[in-house]
Motif scaffolding. Structure first.
Motif, short mmCIF file in Angstrom:
data_model
loop_
_atom_site.label_atom_id
_atom_site.label_comp_id
_atom_site.label_asym_id
_atom_site.label_seq_id
_atom_site.Cartn_x
_atom_site.Cartn_y
_atom_site.Cartn_z
N GLN A 1 107.01 46.44 -17.83
CA GLN A 1 108.34 46.54 -17.26
C GLN A 1 108.37 45.89 -15.88
O GLN A 1 109.43 45.46 -15.41
CB GLN A 1 108.76 48.02 -17.12
N ASP B 1 110.04 42.29 -14.53
CA ASP B 1 111.34 41.96 -13.96
C ASP B 1 111.22 41.53 -12.51
O ASP B 1 112.08 40.84 -11.98
CB ASP B 1 112.29 43.16 -14.05
N GLN C 1 111.10 41.69 -24.97
CA GLN C 1 110.53 41.57 -23.63
C GLN C 1 109.55 40.41 -23.56
O GLN C 1 109.39 39.80 -22.49
CB GLN C 1 109.89 42.89 -23.21
N ALA D 1 117.70 41.51 -21.56
CA ALA D 1 117.48 42.88 -21.09
C ALA D 1 118.62 43.79 -21.53
O ALA D 1 118.39 44.94 -21.95
CB ALA D 1 117.33 42.89 -19.57
N ALA D 2 119.85 43.30 -21.45
CA ALA D 2 120.99 44.09 -21.90
C ALA D 2 120.94 44.32 -23.40
O ALA D 2 121.22 45.42 -23.89
CB ALA D 2 122.29 43.39 -21.51
N ASN E 1 118.24 44.36 -25.25
CA ASN E 1 117.14 45.29 -25.48
C ASN E 1 117.63 46.73 -25.34
O ASN E 1 117.32 47.60 -26.17
CB ASN E 1 116.03 44.99 -24.49
N SER E 2 118.41 46.99 -24.31
CA SER E 2 118.94 48.34 -24.08
C SER E 2 119.91 48.76 -25.19
O SER E 2 119.87 49.89 -25.67
CB SER E 2 119.65 48.41 -22.72
N ASP E 3 120.76 47.83 -25.62
CA ASP E 3 121.71 48.14 -26.68
C ASP E 3 121.00 48.48 -27.99
O ASP E 3 121.37 49.44 -28.68
CB ASP E 3 122.64 46.94 -26.92
N ALA F 1 117.89 49.52 -28.39
CA ALA F 1 117.15 50.78 -28.25
C ALA F 1 118.07 51.97 -28.47
O ALA F 1 117.70 52.95 -29.15
CB ALA F 1 116.50 50.83 -26.87
N GLU F 2 119.25 51.91 -27.92
CA GLU F 2 120.22 53.00 -28.11
C GLU F 2 120.67 53.09 -29.56
O GLU F 2 120.80 54.19 -30.13
CB GLU F 2 121.41 52.78 -27.19
N ARG G 1 108.53 48.21 -29.98
CA ARG G 1 109.47 48.16 -28.86
C ARG G 1 110.59 49.18 -29.02
O ARG G 1 111.02 49.81 -28.04
CB ARG G 1 110.07 46.74 -28.75
#
Length: 358
Positions: free
Chosen positions: A131, A134, A197, A233-234, A236-238, A240-241, A264
């Protein structure tokens, strides 16, 4: 008067023309080409060697693809674990080009190849020291992940449409001998682009090397890479949720290509029908998988468009829902949008197949 805001990359690409001809770049597969194309937007384009819809594990280049390698100033590929046939082609056709082998880069998160029909559960609570990437300053990148070929200009002589070391034209991957090309299943899992990532890291690496070759467009490459990293990155977050509720629902895959995506995002493949892209599963393997389906309450198996996966229908139809995962983004145009689109497609396919019907 209010003026619409534009990104630095847009200003560089639209407001000013590129000041120099962009380097010729050859890539192995469409996801890698997509990352390179995103970095090069506004300056140039990148070639892809393995045609869309074909398996990269065993492939015969067309003469035009051999020419793309020979004329390249920069070759970017996953590595010999994915395309063992390409190593010799790079040495013989692109000897003067700079070469980035993505699996060899120390920033790349790699996983060992899994063996057997059943997979051991991975640690979804792993500590992502990565992480910290970044905060990594890509302008000071040491390029450890690429071979130090000279960047001198080289003359590329034209190839007639003849065989390049046995790389004849062909219409389908089923016609050639996969046994000679199947990737090594005792080392590193080569499907590392399915961890977004890794994609983020590679954008910086690509921009840094392009800036060495083409310093007049360095600002554009850097701005494009930074924008693309934020976009991934955005995403990846979407994802994951989206996949978080499905982590306890194991599934089968046709072949073991998705470990990076699983790790991941915390989803769980219980096993693979075919370990190697070339191998037909034997009766013992199929029996083991049937037992696994019963013991783990598996409800879904995933086919792939690059391979004849009719065996899934023949063996598991009626028992499992059959979905499709495409690690190469066949449904999308080759270019900068393909990589994020294929990741989104995989998340949606898993959601559709693993969610409770209703």
């Amino acid at each position: 008067m209010h003026l619409p805001s534009l990104s630095l990359a847009a200003l560089l690409s639209c407001g000013l023309p590129a000041m120099a001809e962009a380097p010729r770049v050859a890539t192995d597969i469409t996801p890698v080409q997509s990352l390179v194309a995103r970095v090069m937007q506004g300056a140039g384009e990148a070639d892809v060697i393995v045609r869309p819809g074909m398996s990269p594990h065993g492939y015969a280049m067309r003469p035009s693809e051999a020419r793309a390698l020979e004329q390249a100033d920069l070759v970017i590929w996953i590595g010999a674990d994915l395309t063992p046939w390409m190593e010799h082609a790079i040495e013989t056709l692109a000897g003067d080009a700079a070469v980035i082998t993505l699996l060899d880069n120390p920033e790349t998160h790699t996983l060992p190849t899994r063996t057997g029909a059943r997979f051991e559960a991975h640690d979804h609570g792993h500590d992502h020291e990565d992480q910290a990437h970044d905060e990594h300053d890509h302008d000071e990148h040491d390029h450890d992940g690429h071979d130090d070929h000279a960047h001198d200009d080289h003359d590329a002589h034209e190839h007639d449409d003849h065989d390049h070391d046995g790389h004849d034209d062909h219409d389908g991957h089923d016609d050639h001998d996969h046994d000679d090309h199947a990737h090594d299943h005792d080392g590193t899992d080569p499907h590392a682009w399915l961890d977004p990532q890794n994609g983020e890291r590679w954008l910086g690496l690509i921009a840094a090397e392009l800036s060495v070759l083409d310093p007049e467009n360095a600002a554009l490459y850097t701005a494009n890479a930074e924008e693309a990293r934020a976009e991934l990155a955005a995403l990846n977050s979407d994802i994951a949720e989206q996949l978080a509720p499905l982590g306890d629902r194991p599934f089968l895959v046709f072949h073991d290509a998705y470990q990076y995506f699983e790790t991941r995002f915390g989803v769980t493949a219980g096993g693979a029908v075919s370990l190697s892209d070339a191998s037909e599963p034997g009766p013992a393997r199929l029996a083991e998988l049937r037992t696994l389906v019963d013991e783990e309450n598996i409800v879904c198996a995933f086919a792939e468009p690059q391979f004849n996966t009719a065996i899934l229908e023949n063996v598991f139809a009626g028992d499992l829902r059959i979905g499709q995962l495409d690690p190469l983004g066949l449904d999308h145009p080759v270019g900068p949008g393909l990589y994020p689109a294929l990741l989104r497609d995989m998340a949606d396919a898993m959601t559709d197949c693993l969610s409770d019907p209703g």
